[in-house]
Design an enzyme around this catalytic site. Sequence first.
Site, PDB file in Angstrom:
ATOM      1  N   TYR A  81     -47.570 -15.900  25.835  1.00  0.00           N
ATOM      2  CA  TYR A  81     -48.102 -15.868  24.466  1.00  0.00           C
ATOM      3  C   TYR A  81     -48.927 -17.118  24.172  1.00  0.00           C
ATOM      4  O   TYR A  81     -50.052 -17.045  23.658  1.00  0.00           O
ATOM      5  CB  TYR A  81     -46.940 -15.753  23.495  1.00  0.00           C
ATOM      6  CG  TYR A  81     -47.304 -15.612  22.043  1.00  0.00           C
ATOM      7  CD1 TYR A  81     -47.721 -14.383  21.528  1.00  0.00           C
ATOM      8  CD2 TYR A  81     -47.187 -16.694  21.178  1.00  0.00           C
ATOM      9  CE1 TYR A  81     -48.028 -14.252  20.182  1.00  0.00           C
ATOM     10  CE2 TYR A  81     -47.493 -16.572  19.831  1.00  0.00           C
ATOM     11  CZ  TYR A  81     -47.911 -15.345  19.333  1.00  0.00           C
ATOM     12  OH  TYR A  81     -48.217 -15.225  18.003  1.00  0.00           O
ATOM     13  N   LYS A  93     -52.903 -17.445  23.312  1.00  0.00           N
ATOM     14  CA  LYS A  93     -53.315 -18.003  22.023  1.00  0.00           C
ATOM     15  C   LYS A  93     -54.212 -19.224  22.173  1.00  0.00           C
ATOM     16  O   LYS A  93     -55.145 -19.421  21.397  1.00  0.00           O
ATOM     17  CB  LYS A  93     -52.084 -18.352  21.185  1.00  0.00           C
ATOM     18  CG  LYS A  93     -51.352 -17.140  20.633  1.00  0.00           C
ATOM     19  CD  LYS A  93     -52.261 -16.286  19.762  1.00  0.00           C
ATOM     20  CE  LYS A  93     -51.508 -15.233  18.976  1.00  0.00           C
ATOM     21  NZ  LYS A  93     -52.427 -14.391  18.173  1.00  0.00           N
TER      22      LYS A  93
END
Length: 296
Positions: free
Chosen positions: A164, A168
């Site tokens: 993640y 990001k």
Amino acid sequence: MAVQLDGKVAIVTGGGRGIGRSESLALAAAGARVVVNDLGTEPDGTGADERPADDVVAAICEAGGEAVANYGDVSQLSTGAELVGQALDTYGRLDILVNNAGILRPKPFLDLTEEDWDVLITTHLRGHFSVAQAAAKIFVKQSYGRLVNTSSEAGLGMPLFANYGSAKEGITGLTRTLALELAPYHVTVNQIRPRSSNTRMYPISIESGRRMGAALTETLPGATDQGLFTRPEDFHTDRVASLVVFLCTDAAAAITNGDFIVGGGEVTVLSHPEPVATIDWSAEDAPARLLAALGV
């Protein structure tokens, strides 16, 4: 502060739930017509459901606004062009893109599978690219546009979020590059790192933090099991959406390449990385200088 987006048309990806839902409703309340995109997956990216997008469209229309639903998968490159085409066909223009769609699969790094990695990178990073490129082509032609991307503090480093956080922080690089490339065309490009406690992903983060904390107590003296992601309950998605709406207004025309942590009624402005020291590595005492520069 009152803001107006009368006559503007916005696309919000992942606009059916959580932060995206609040962004869609807030943009509509400010006068924008909204294309609400949501594939309707589970938090881990599985499944599909048209109801989240339909529910938000219904709420906007019931409040007197205008909105249409889109159920496309932004990780598919064709979806970006389809979304922009839908905005133009339905409303005749496009002024705003808010990239929000995302999923979550927190795991210890050593347990990540190839699928866990690929699906996060594809959904977040390629999903942002897919729609941003299609929208940017319109923004450049009309010499106007507002683009808001969604990054995360996980990109600054957070246990259990290697996939993640990597996706990001890839978005951070994309945001900075687009801000520079599109500035000559009066297109602003900013990103938010939202904090919110009333989303479907937040309980998953809480539970993951507790599991990691419990594991740490078994291996590290003094570690606690109270979790890594606890947050006050007043961190509501509406408080995130209000900044996004402002960034989409003409009043924010001078704000671009911004990086904002937002939540709980506060906005933290992050600086871009800058050099803190330059070491002549050919010098005999270069290692000592490096240690001193790092304070170790």
